[in-house]
Design an enzyme around this catalytic site. Structure first.
Site, PDB file in Angstrom:
ATOM      1  N   HIS A 185       0.982  -1.059   0.113  1.00 22.38           N
ATOM      2  CA  HIS A 185      -0.054  -0.004   0.075  1.00 22.38           C
ATOM      3  C   HIS A 185       0.865   1.337   0.040  1.00 22.38           C
ATOM      4  CE1 HIS A 185      -4.012  -1.729   0.998  1.00 22.38           C
ATOM      5  NE2 HIS A 185      -3.228  -2.651   1.333  1.00 22.38           N
ATOM      6  N   LYS A 219      -0.111   4.682   4.533  1.00 18.81           N
ATOM      7  CA  LYS A 219      -0.829   3.741   5.244  1.00 18.81           C
ATOM      8  C   LYS A 219       0.091   2.977   6.421  1.00 18.81           C
ATOM      9  CE  LYS A 219      -3.478  -0.501   4.829  1.00 18.81           C
ATOM     10  NZ  LYS A 219      -4.870  -0.016   5.688  1.00 18.81           N
TER      11      LYS A 219
END
Length: 233
Positions: A115, A119
């Site tokens: 990600h 994140k």
């Protein structure tokens, strides 16, 4: 758009804004995509002010979150993933684990998720998939700590993430390998950008608004409920 710093002033401003919208005949539903550290405090705020909400933020104390929301009697839809297709994939894997436990007995499992660097936590989807895949393979379970989490751009590029999607993507690969290495099963879902999540949120908000309108006895939902209702754009 008003940006409000945390504190009592923000709470009062939010309350005033909600009351003004309701006085104008509008249905007010909060949409929460913030930070794991804000999950519980935000949910408690929505419950205190009586604001129905859709939460896609992962992390936080999930047991406490669900208890607070259920006890409040407020309408809410809480899901770690808003992509309808990924949620359907999860439901399929859950069904498989319930019906065919040990189907991949003797296989090893590796999970890699990538990600954007912002994140903070491990993917909630990946953590949920660990539960289902552990049942399917049996033997020694893997844990959240065994999930390979990619947040550095060089590793993400090597994983195959397009350079233009480094600041917004969700690439997951689940690999099951037989003990002798002769058989490999690989499941993957690669998302570039955030459009699919936004589409899911629209469906979630529409679904929750309909439940509020009909005064549904059930008040807390997830994306599986949206899929089952067939209320998707």
């Amino acid at each position: 758009v008003r940006l409000l710093p945390p504190g009592d002033g923000a709470k009062a401003a939010l309350k005033d804004a909600v009351e003004a919208s309701r006085a104008a005949g509008k249905v007010v539903i909060a949409i929460d995509f913030t930070h794991p550290s804000a999950v519980n405090a935000n949910a408690e705020l929505y419950c205190e002010l009586g604001i129905p909400f859709v939460m896609g933020t992962t992390g936080g104390d999930r047991d406490k979150l669900m208890q607070v929301v259920n006890d409040s009697g407020i309408y809410a839809l809480i899901a770690p993933n808003m992509c309808k297709q990924i949620v359907a994939f999860q439901a399929m894997m859950e069904f498989m684990s319930e019906q065919y436990p040990g189907a991949f007995g003797g296989y090893s499992l590796q999970i890699t998720e990538s990600h954007q660097s912002s994140k903070a936590d491990t993917s909630g989807t990946a953590k949920k998939m660990v539960e289902y895949l552990n049942v399917l393979k049996g033997g020694s379970p893997i844990t959240e700590e065994d999930i390979v989490k990619l947040r550095e751009s060089d590793k993400q590029l090597a994983f195959g993430v397009p350079e233009g999607s480094l600041d917004g993507h969700a690439w997951h690969t689940y690999t099951l390998t037989s003990s002798d290495g002769s058989v490999i099963f690989e499941f993957k879902h690669n998302v570039c950008g955030r459009r699919t999540y936004a589409e899911g949120v629209v469906d979630a908000v529409s679904f929750l608004a309909a439940k509020i309108e009909e005064a549904s006895e059930q008040k807390v939902f997830n994306m599986i409920d949206v899929l089952r209702a067939g209320q998707m754009q």
